[in-house]
Motif scaffolding. Sequence first.
Motif, PDB file in Angstrom:
ATOM      1  N   GLY A 175       0.819  -1.206   0.000  1.00  0.00           N
ATOM      2  CA  GLY A 175       0.000   0.000   0.000  1.00  0.00           C
ATOM      3  C   GLY A 175       0.845   1.244   0.000  1.00  0.00           C
ATOM      4  N   GLY A 176       0.183   2.379   0.236  1.00  0.00           N
ATOM      5  CA  GLY A 176       0.895   3.643   0.294  1.00  0.00           C
ATOM      6  C   GLY A 176       1.403   4.099  -1.050  1.00  0.00           C
ATOM      7  N   ALA A 177       0.548   4.037  -2.099  1.00  0.00           N
ATOM      8  CA  ALA A 177       0.964   4.441  -3.436  1.00  0.00           C
ATOM      9  C   ALA A 177       1.267   5.933  -3.465  1.00  0.00           C
ATOM     10  CB  ALA A 177      -0.119   4.095  -4.444  1.00  0.00           C
ATOM     11  N   PHE A 178       2.418   6.307  -3.971  1.00  0.00           N
ATOM     12  CA  PHE A 178       2.857   7.695  -4.124  1.00  0.00           C
ATOM     13  C   PHE A 178       2.844   8.451  -2.802  1.00  0.00           C
ATOM     14  CE2 PHE A 178       0.802   6.455  -8.145  1.00  0.00           C
ATOM     15  CZ  PHE A 178       1.940   6.424  -8.938  1.00  0.00           C
ATOM     16  N   GLY A 179       3.065   7.768  -1.702  1.00  0.00           N
ATOM     17  CA  GLY A 179       3.110   8.405  -0.400  1.00  0.00           C
ATOM     18  C   GLY A 179       1.755   8.705   0.198  1.00  0.00           C
ATOM     19  N   ILE A 180       0.700   8.226  -0.435  1.00  0.00           N
ATOM     20  CA  ILE A 180      -0.662   8.480   0.053  1.00  0.00           C
ATOM     21  C   ILE A 180      -1.268   7.144   0.462  1.00  0.00           C
ATOM     22  CG2 ILE A 180      -2.948   9.342  -0.566  1.00  0.00           C
ATOM     23  CD1 ILE A 180      -1.529  11.018  -2.725  1.00  0.00           C
ATOM     24  N   GLY A 181      -1.934   7.119   1.586  1.00  0.00           N
ATOM     25  CA  GLY A 181      -2.632   5.913   2.008  1.00  0.00           C
ATOM     26  C   GLY A 181      -1.918   5.195   3.129  1.00  0.00           C
ATOM     27  N   ARG A 182      -2.513   4.095   3.499  1.00  0.00           N
ATOM     28  CA  ARG A 182      -2.047   3.321   4.640  1.00  0.00           C
ATOM     29  C   ARG A 182      -0.976   2.326   4.216  1.00  0.00           C
ATOM     30  NH1 ARG A 182      -5.595  -1.378   7.019  1.00  0.00           N
ATOM     31  NH2 ARG A 182      -4.106  -2.212   8.490  1.00  0.00           N
ATOM     32  N   LEU A 183       0.040   2.182   5.038  1.00  0.00           N
ATOM     33  CA  LEU A 183       1.049   1.156   4.826  1.00  0.00           C
ATOM     34  C   LEU A 183       0.654  -0.069   5.636  1.00  0.00           C
ATOM     35  CD1 LEU A 183       4.402   3.113   5.099  1.00  0.00           C
ATOM     36  CD2 LEU A 183       3.271   2.305   3.054  1.00  0.00           C
ATOM     37  N   ILE A 184       0.610  -1.205   4.995  1.00  0.00           N
ATOM     38  CA  ILE A 184       0.262  -2.451   5.676  1.00  0.00           C
ATOM     39  C   ILE A 184       1.541  -3.263   5.833  1.00  0.00           C
ATOM     40  CG2 ILE A 184      -1.149  -4.527   5.592  1.00  0.00           C
ATOM     41  CD1 ILE A 184      -3.050  -2.953   3.748  1.00  0.00           C
ATOM     42  N   MET A 185       1.905  -3.511   7.077  1.00  0.00           N
ATOM     43  CA  MET A 185       3.146  -4.214   7.367  1.00  0.00           C
ATOM     44  C   MET A 185       2.901  -5.720   7.452  1.00  0.00           C
ATOM     45  SD  MET A 185       5.210  -1.749   7.465  1.00  0.00           S
ATOM     46  CE  MET A 185       6.673  -2.480   8.134  1.00  0.00           C
ATOM     47  N   PRO A 186       3.926  -6.545   7.221  1.00  0.00           N
ATOM     48  CA  PRO A 186       3.773  -7.988   7.388  1.00  0.00           C
ATOM     49  C   PRO A 186       3.337  -8.310   8.812  1.00  0.00           C
ATOM     50  CG  PRO A 186       5.840  -7.499   6.315  1.00  0.00           C
ATOM     51  CD  PRO A 186       5.263  -6.194   6.747  1.00  0.00           C
ATOM     52  N   GLY A 187       2.389  -9.239   8.953  1.00  0.00           N
ATOM     53  CA  GLY A 187       1.856  -9.598  10.258  1.00  0.00           C
ATOM     54  C   GLY A 187       0.507  -8.956  10.514  1.00  0.00           C
ATOM     55  N   ASP A 188       0.171  -7.908   9.763  1.00  0.00           N
ATOM     56  CA  ASP A 188      -1.136  -7.268   9.884  1.00  0.00           C
ATOM     57  C   ASP A 188      -2.189  -8.202   9.299  1.00  0.00           C
ATOM     58  OD1 ASP A 188      -3.447  -5.571   9.204  1.00  0.00           O
ATOM     59  OD2 ASP A 188      -2.157  -3.921   9.831  1.00  0.00           O
ATOM     60  N   LYS A 189      -3.413  -8.176   9.856  1.00  0.00           N
ATOM     61  CA  LYS A 189      -4.471  -9.079   9.374  1.00  0.00           C
ATOM     62  C   LYS A 189      -4.853  -8.779   7.923  1.00  0.00           C
ATOM     63  CE  LYS A 189      -8.332  -6.307  11.118  1.00  0.00           C
ATOM     64  NZ  LYS A 189      -8.772  -5.846   9.824  1.00  0.00           N
ATOM     65  N   ASP A 190      -4.606  -7.554   7.453  1.00  0.00           N
ATOM     66  CA  ASP A 190      -4.941  -7.183   6.081  1.00  0.00           C
ATOM     67  C   ASP A 190      -3.804  -7.425   5.096  1.00  0.00           C
ATOM     68  OD1 ASP A 190      -7.471  -6.355   6.802  1.00  0.00           O
ATOM     69  OD2 ASP A 190      -6.805  -4.319   7.277  1.00  0.00           O
ATOM     70  N   TYR A 191      -2.650  -7.868   5.583  1.00  0.00           N
ATOM     71  CA  TYR A 191      -1.508  -8.096   4.704  1.00  0.00           C
ATOM     72  C   TYR A 191      -1.792  -9.264   3.770  1.00  0.00           C
ATOM     73  CZ  TYR A 191       3.365  -8.646   3.269  1.00  0.00           C
ATOM     74  OH  TYR A 191       4.526  -8.725   2.551  1.00  0.00           O
ATOM     75  N   ASN A 192      -1.651  -9.038   2.489  1.00  0.00           N
ATOM     76  CA  ASN A 192      -1.817 -10.072   1.461  1.00  0.00           C
ATOM     77  C   ASN A 192      -3.183 -10.745   1.509  1.00  0.00           C
ATOM     78  OD1 ASN A 192      -0.107 -10.463  -0.614  1.00  0.00           O
ATOM     79  ND2 ASN A 192       1.104 -12.063   0.364  1.00  0.00           N
ATOM     80  N   ARG A 193      -4.238 -10.001   1.789  1.00  0.00           N
ATOM     81  CA  ARG A 193      -5.564 -10.606   1.885  1.00  0.00           C
ATOM     82  C   ARG A 193      -6.200 -10.832   0.536  1.00  0.00           C
ATOM     83  NH1 ARG A 193      -9.019  -5.487   4.086  1.00  0.00           N
ATOM     84  NH2 ARG A 193      -8.838  -4.268   2.182  1.00  0.00           N
ATOM     85  N   GLY A 194      -5.686 -10.197  -0.501  1.00  0.00           N
ATOM     86  CA  GLY A 194      -6.248 -10.371  -1.829  1.00  0.00           C
ATOM     87  C   GLY A 194      -7.466  -9.490  -2.029  1.00  0.00           C
ATOM     88  N   SER A 195      -8.258  -9.834  -3.020  1.00  0.00           N
ATOM     89  CA  SER A 195      -9.437  -9.042  -3.339  1.00  0.00           C
ATOM     90  C   SER A 195     -10.564  -9.319  -2.361  1.00  0.00           C
ATOM     91  CB  SER A 195      -9.904  -9.380  -4.757  1.00  0.00           C
ATOM     92  OG  SER A 195     -11.101  -8.741  -5.040  1.00  0.00           O
ATOM     93  N   LEU A 196     -11.370  -8.296  -2.075  1.00  0.00           N
ATOM     94  CA  LEU A 196     -12.533  -8.478  -1.223  1.00  0.00           C
ATOM     95  C   LEU A 196     -13.781  -8.831  -2.061  1.00  0.00           C
ATOM     96  CD1 LEU A 196     -12.074  -5.561   1.312  1.00  0.00           C
ATOM     97  CD2 LEU A 196     -11.551  -7.964   1.607  1.00  0.00           C
ATOM     98  N   ASN A 197     -13.637  -8.841  -3.353  1.00  0.00           N
ATOM     99  CA  ASN A 197     -14.739  -9.184  -4.256  1.00  0.00           C
ATOM    100  C   ASN A 197     -14.963 -10.693  -4.167  1.00  0.00           C
ATOM    101  OD1 ASN A 197     -16.524  -9.642  -6.334  1.00  0.00           O
ATOM    102  ND2 ASN A 197     -15.402  -8.389  -7.817  1.00  0.00           N
ATOM    103  N   PRO A 198     -16.187 -11.156  -3.774  1.00  0.00           N
ATOM    104  CA  PRO A 198     -16.421 -12.607  -3.638  1.00  0.00           C
ATOM    105  C   PRO A 198     -16.280 -13.366  -4.958  1.00  0.00           C
ATOM    106  CG  PRO A 198     -18.373 -11.339  -2.968  1.00  0.00           C
ATOM    107  CD  PRO A 198     -17.320 -10.370  -3.388  1.00  0.00           C
ATOM    108  N   LYS A 199     -16.480 -12.697  -6.073  1.00  0.00           N
ATOM    109  CA  LYS A 199     -16.338 -13.358  -7.379  1.00  0.00           C
ATOM    110  C   LYS A 199     -14.875 -13.660  -7.697  1.00  0.00           C
ATOM    111  CE  LYS A 199     -20.351 -11.071  -9.358  1.00  0.00           C
ATOM    112  NZ  LYS A 199     -20.789 -10.123 -10.383  1.00  0.00           N
ATOM    113  N   MET A 200     -13.973 -12.926  -7.074  1.00  0.00           N
ATOM    114  CA  MET A 200     -12.548 -13.086  -7.360  1.00  0.00           C
ATOM    115  C   MET A 200     -11.854 -14.048  -6.397  1.00  0.00           C
ATOM    116  SD  MET A 200     -12.183 -11.048  -9.920  1.00  0.00           S
ATOM    117  CE  MET A 200     -10.460 -10.706 -10.095  1.00  0.00           C
ATOM    118  N   ARG A 201     -12.566 -14.552  -5.401  1.00  0.00           N
ATOM    119  CA  ARG A 201     -11.938 -15.432  -4.427  1.00  0.00           C
ATOM    120  C   ARG A 201     -11.957 -16.857  -4.848  1.00  0.00           C
ATOM    121  NH1 ARG A 201     -12.039 -13.426   1.603  1.00  0.00           N
ATOM    122  NH2 ARG A 201     -11.223 -11.421   1.164  1.00  0.00           N
TER     123      ARG A 201
END
Length: 100
Positions: free
Chosen positions: A74-100
């Motif tokens: 995350g954190g594209a171009f210095g904007i947004g949240r940085l998700i560190m390894p170990g966070d529950k949202d790290y590498n979660r993939g898409s939230l779209n149920p069709k893509m899971r």
Amino acid sequence: MKITLLIAAGLLAGVCQAAELDRTPLEATTVEGQKVRLFPNGRWEYVDSAKAEEAKKVAAEYPENKTRPVDAQGGAFGIGRLIMPGDKDYNRGSLNPKMR
């Protein structure tokens, strides 16, 4: 035609060799007599490993060197949240149920 190909191959080999020589760091000495290694991209470092480690510690204190860790997401171009390894949202993939 063969002569043209030979000349072109010779020129290409010369350019490739010159490009390879450009990538090697240069050894230099500062005004104070310290040995340093100069890289083509403008970076430099001390040849002496003890001085190099001390310089890295000093450089790590400057705010411009405190950037996004390599493993963070995350954190594209210095904007947004940085998700560190170990966070529950790290590498979660898409939230779209069709893509899971």
